[in-house]
Motif scaffolding. Structure first.
Motif, mmCIF file in Angstrom:
data_model
loop_
_atom_site.group_PDB
_atom_site.id
_atom_site.type_symbol
_atom_site.label_atom_id
_atom_site.label_comp_id
_atom_site.label_asym_id
_atom_site.label_seq_id
_atom_site.Cartn_x
_atom_site.Cartn_y
_atom_site.Cartn_z
ATOM 1 N N MET A 1 0.840 -1.166 0.000
ATOM 2 C CA MET A 1 0.000 0.000 0.000
ATOM 3 C C MET A 1 0.896 1.243 0.000
ATOM 4 N N LYS B 1 0.825 5.678 3.788
ATOM 5 C CA LYS B 1 1.092 5.230 5.148
ATOM 6 C C LYS B 1 0.203 6.035 6.084
ATOM 7 N N TYR B 2 -0.666 5.357 6.782
ATOM 8 C CA TYR B 2 -1.563 6.010 7.719
ATOM 9 C C TYR B 2 -0.937 6.002 9.107
ATOM 10 N N GLY C 1 -7.051 -1.962 1.093
ATOM 11 C CA GLY C 1 -5.980 -2.323 2.022
ATOM 12 C C GLY C 1 -5.957 -1.506 3.297
ATOM 13 N N SER D 1 -6.661 -3.793 6.419
ATOM 14 C CA SER D 1 -5.509 -4.654 6.709
ATOM 15 C C SER D 1 -4.364 -3.863 7.322
ATOM 16 N N GLU D 2 -4.115 -2.659 6.805
ATOM 17 C CA GLU D 2 -3.053 -1.806 7.363
ATOM 18 C C GLU D 2 -3.402 -1.374 8.785
ATOM 19 N N LYS E 1 -2.769 -4.379 10.991
ATOM 20 C CA LYS E 1 -1.325 -4.598 11.130
ATOM 21 C C LYS E 1 -0.719 -3.622 12.134
ATOM 22 N N GLN E 2 -1.033 -2.349 11.987
ATOM 23 C CA GLN E 2 -0.476 -1.356 12.911
ATOM 24 C C GLN E 2 -1.028 -1.532 14.329
ATOM 25 N N TYR F 1 -7.542 -11.833 9.431
ATOM 26 C CA TYR F 1 -6.209 -11.275 9.168
ATOM 27 C C TYR F 1 -5.142 -12.141 9.850
#
Length: 99
Positions: free
Chosen positions: A1, A4-5, A51, A54-55, A58-59, A81
């Protein structure tokens, strides 16, 4: 992705979140001592399938690991996930099976 958040732990609202333009993607949680229960994930409709969810997961898992918390994934999206990324199973409370 590509994008970046930045993960924010909004303790008052009991949710991890990404601010995206004028919207918010979030994972709601309940903390109890050293355990954290992830109960619901929500991504703005315009960002579904890109995405972001999912991000966000993950974070959030990286944050949980850094805080040395034990995860109880009640949200089906989070459980899916972890099933796809089994390296995160070490965070999950013993006895919870993510098949």
């Amino acid at each position: 992705m590509d994008t970046k958040y930045q993960l924010t732990d909004n303790e008052e609202a009991k949710q991890f979140q990404f601010k995206i333009d004028d919207a918010v993607a979030k994972i709601e949680y309940i903390k109890a001592k050293e355990k954290i229960y992830l109960t619901h994930t929500e991504v703005p409709r315009n960002y579904e399938g890109k995405g972001v969810g999912s991000e966000l997961i993950k974070q959030t898992l990286e944050h949980i690991k850094a805080k040395d918390l034990t995860l109880v994934p009640l949200c089906p999206f989070v459980a899916m996930y972890i099933k796809r990324h089994p390296e995160w199973k070490t965070l999950v409370l013993k006895g919870i099976n993510i098949a």
